[in-house]
Design a protein around this motif. Structure first.
Motif, PDB file in Angstrom:
ATOM      1  N   GLU A 158      -9.171  -2.776  11.235  1.00 53.72           N
ATOM      2  CA  GLU A 158      -9.078  -2.833   9.768  1.00 53.72           C
ATOM      3  C   GLU A 158     -10.101  -1.924   9.104  1.00 53.72           C
ATOM      4  O   GLU A 158      -9.836  -1.335   8.055  1.00 53.72           O
ATOM      5  CB  GLU A 158      -9.237  -4.269   9.279  1.00 53.72           C
ATOM      6  N   SER A 186       7.157  -6.939   4.175  1.00 55.66           N
ATOM      7  CA  SER A 186       6.907  -5.893   5.165  1.00 55.66           C
ATOM      8  C   SER A 186       6.542  -6.488   6.517  1.00 55.66           C
ATOM      9  O   SER A 186       7.011  -6.026   7.570  1.00 55.66           O
ATOM     10  CB  SER A 186       5.788  -4.970   4.677  1.00 55.66           C
ATOM     11  N   LEU A 187       5.715  -7.523   6.507  1.00 50.95           N
ATOM     12  CA  LEU A 187       5.324  -8.181   7.754  1.00 50.95           C
ATOM     13  C   LEU A 187       6.541  -8.745   8.480  1.00 50.95           C
ATOM     14  O   LEU A 187       6.675  -8.605   9.710  1.00 50.95           O
ATOM     15  CB  LEU A 187       4.317  -9.291   7.474  1.00 50.95           C
ATOM     16  N   LEU A 212      -3.881  -0.556   6.639  1.00 53.33           N
ATOM     17  CA  LEU A 212      -3.084  -1.626   7.227  1.00 53.33           C
ATOM     18  C   LEU A 212      -3.954  -2.851   7.441  1.00 53.33           C
ATOM     19  O   LEU A 212      -5.080  -2.759   7.937  1.00 53.33           O
ATOM     20  CB  LEU A 212      -2.488  -1.170   8.564  1.00 53.33           C
ATOM     21  N   SER A 213      -3.422  -4.006   7.090  1.00 56.49           N
ATOM     22  CA  SER A 213      -4.163  -5.258   7.242  1.00 56.49           C
ATOM     23  C   SER A 213      -4.219  -5.668   8.714  1.00 56.49           C
ATOM     24  O   SER A 213      -3.465  -5.158   9.552  1.00 56.49           O
ATOM     25  CB  SER A 213      -3.486  -6.362   6.431  1.00 56.49           C
ATOM     26  N   ASN A 214      -5.087  -6.633   9.009  1.00 51.75           N
ATOM     27  CA  ASN A 214      -5.157  -7.173  10.365  1.00 51.75           C
ATOM     28  C   ASN A 214      -3.830  -7.776  10.791  1.00 51.75           C
ATOM     29  O   ASN A 214      -3.466  -7.731  11.973  1.00 51.75           O
ATOM     30  CB  ASN A 214      -6.271  -8.229  10.461  1.00 51.75           C
ATOM     31  N   GLU A 215      -3.102  -8.350   9.820  1.00 54.83           N
ATOM     32  CA  GLU A 215      -1.798  -8.938  10.132  1.00 54.83           C
ATOM     33  C   GLU A 215      -0.824  -7.876  10.640  1.00 54.83           C
ATOM     34  O   GLU A 215      -0.105  -8.094  11.620  1.00 54.83           O
ATOM     35  CB  GLU A 215      -1.216  -9.634   8.893  1.00 54.83           C
ATOM     36  N   VAL A 216      -0.808  -6.729   9.978  1.00 57.09           N
ATOM     37  CA  VAL A 216       0.059  -5.631  10.428  1.00 57.09           C
ATOM     38  C   VAL A 216      -0.411  -5.087  11.772  1.00 57.09           C
ATOM     39  O   VAL A 216       0.391  -4.833  12.677  1.00 57.09           O
ATOM     40  CB  VAL A 216       0.103  -4.504   9.378  1.00 57.09           C
ATOM     41  N   ASN A 266       3.915  -1.702  -0.715  1.00 53.95           N
ATOM     42  CA  ASN A 266       2.911  -2.591  -0.136  1.00 53.95           C
ATOM     43  C   ASN A 266       3.270  -2.911   1.311  1.00 53.95           C
ATOM     44  O   ASN A 266       4.058  -3.821   1.583  1.00 53.95           O
ATOM     45  CB  ASN A 266       2.813  -3.873  -0.961  1.00 53.95           C
ATOM     46  N   ILE A 267       2.696  -2.173   2.222  1.00 56.12           N
ATOM     47  CA  ILE A 267       2.989  -2.358   3.645  1.00 56.12           C
ATOM     48  C   ILE A 267       2.425  -3.674   4.175  1.00 56.12           C
ATOM     49  O   ILE A 267       2.839  -4.158   5.232  1.00 56.12           O
ATOM     50  CB  ILE A 267       2.434  -1.171   4.465  1.00 56.12           C
ATOM     51  N   ASN A 268       1.513  -4.283   3.427  1.00 58.42           N
ATOM     52  CA  ASN A 268       0.890  -5.533   3.878  1.00 58.42           C
ATOM     53  C   ASN A 268       1.522  -6.778   3.255  1.00 58.42           C
ATOM     54  O   ASN A 268       1.020  -7.891   3.438  1.00 58.42           O
ATOM     55  CB  ASN A 268      -0.607  -5.495   3.554  1.00 58.42           C
ATOM     56  N   SER A 269       2.633  -6.604   2.535  1.00 59.70           N
ATOM     57  CA  SER A 269       3.302  -7.732   1.884  1.00 59.70           C
ATOM     58  C   SER A 269       4.003  -8.613   2.916  1.00 59.70           C
ATOM     59  O   SER A 269       4.258  -8.207   4.058  1.00 59.70           O
ATOM     60  CB  SER A 269       4.316  -7.224   0.871  1.00 59.70           C
TER      61      SER A 269
END
Length: 320
Positions: free
Chosen positions: A140, A70-71, A91-95, A64-67
């Motif tokens: 996104e 990971s962040l 990838l999420s906006n956060e990433v 989970n790259i968006n966890s």
């Protein structure tokens, strides 16, 4: 620039090599987790992990790259830019908001055409003669970011998925370095995609490997080109699957020369041209074959070991 490289498949390797040979620094390579397959459940690394290990690069793998974990890790790297090439996860906006410059992606089509998971395969399966590579800003929404640069490539009529993927991978690596130079200098010009022109390259489904001879010969050839060598297209002969690895459209006038034949019938066996099989419109010469449980072979070698005769019927899975 300092870079975090996201990639997984073979297509991404040339881009990683290009960055490695440049003045840029790869802080970390992010790739998908190792897989277990084959009878012995042997662990297989992704192509990108194998190359990163060869280069002595730091590797990060996660389900989970968006966890949150990971962040936290990606933030700690303080990278100038994220480069994403065939990574295999959204990838999420956060990433996408972590790096100094907005993340960029190498995509193997001329966007907005063929957004999605299988642009190279769909390009060939649809019989296109032009394709290319796009460097785009990542957002996104899937493959919808502003275009930074593109390069057009004419498609050789004999290229299959493997050949075209290699060509686009190499061009993508070159174009990526050009884009990084423009971004670092602050002179890159970004053009929004025209969403009214978008098409979607949906993921290849397992059932698409079963060839349907009730189609036009050229469409069948395009399917073979679009799948091989990653996926082996199949027909059925005498209740056994037969992989069709290479074939070409026959120039014969089948409707006149073989008036009473049926779809799937072996019309002719020629030691130079191959095995001639009738389609709904036209016919194909089968050149290379992969018998069930065996390696790919030239049709001549197949004929030496198998009994196939004029009049035999090759079927699709649905007909069997």
């Amino acid at each position: 620039m300092t870079i975090v490289f996201f990639g997984t498949s073979e297509f991404a390797v040339e881009s990683l090599i290009a960055i490695y040979k440049s003045e840029h620094q790869v802080l970390c390579v992010v790739t998908q987790p190792d897989s277990r397959r084959d009878r012995g459940h042997k662990v297989h690394f992704t192509p990108i992990k194998e190359k990163a290990l060869e280069f002595g690069m730091t590797i990060y793998q996660t389900d989970n790259i968006n966890s949150a974990q990971s962040l936290e890790y990606l933030n700690s790297l303080k990278a100038d830019i994220f480069v994403v090439v065939s990574y295999g996860a959204l990838l999420s906006n956060e990433v996408l908001s972590i790096s100094r410059y907005k993340p960029i992606n190498v995509h193997p089509s001329l966007l907005p055409k063929y957004r999605g998971a299988a642009p190279i395969q769909r390009t060939l399966m649809n019989g296109d003669n032009i394709t290319g590579v796009t460097i785009m800003e990542m957002i996104e929404k899937l493959d919808a970011g502003d275009i930074i640069s593109q390069r057009v490539l004419e498609i050789n009529s004999y290229w299959n998925y493997g050949a075209l993927s290699t060509k686009l991978s190499i061009e993508g690596g070159k174009l990526l370095l050009e884009a990084l130079k423009l971004i670092e200098a602050g002179v890159d010009k970004r053009v929004p995609q025209d969403d009214t022109l978008q098409t979607y390259a949906k993921k290849i489904k397992n059932e698409e490997k079963y060839l349907n001879l009730s189609h036009e010969a050229s469409d069948i050839i395009n399917t073979i080109r679009g799948l091989t060598p990653k996926i082996t297209p199949l027909l059925v002969l005498n209740n056994q699957y037969l992989g069709i690895v290479e074939a070409e459209v026959a120039s014969l006038n089948v409707s006149e020369d073989f008036k009473n034949s049926v779809i799937g019938e072996v019309l002719k066996i020629d030691k130079k041209s191959g095995i001639l099989v009738k389609c709904a419109i036209g016919a194909i010469w089968i050149k290379k074959i992969k018998p069930e449980g065996k390696k790919t072979m030239d049709f001549k070698d197949f004929l030496n070991g198998k009994k196939i005769h004029v009049g035999n019927i090759l079927k699709s899975k649905e007909e069997n």
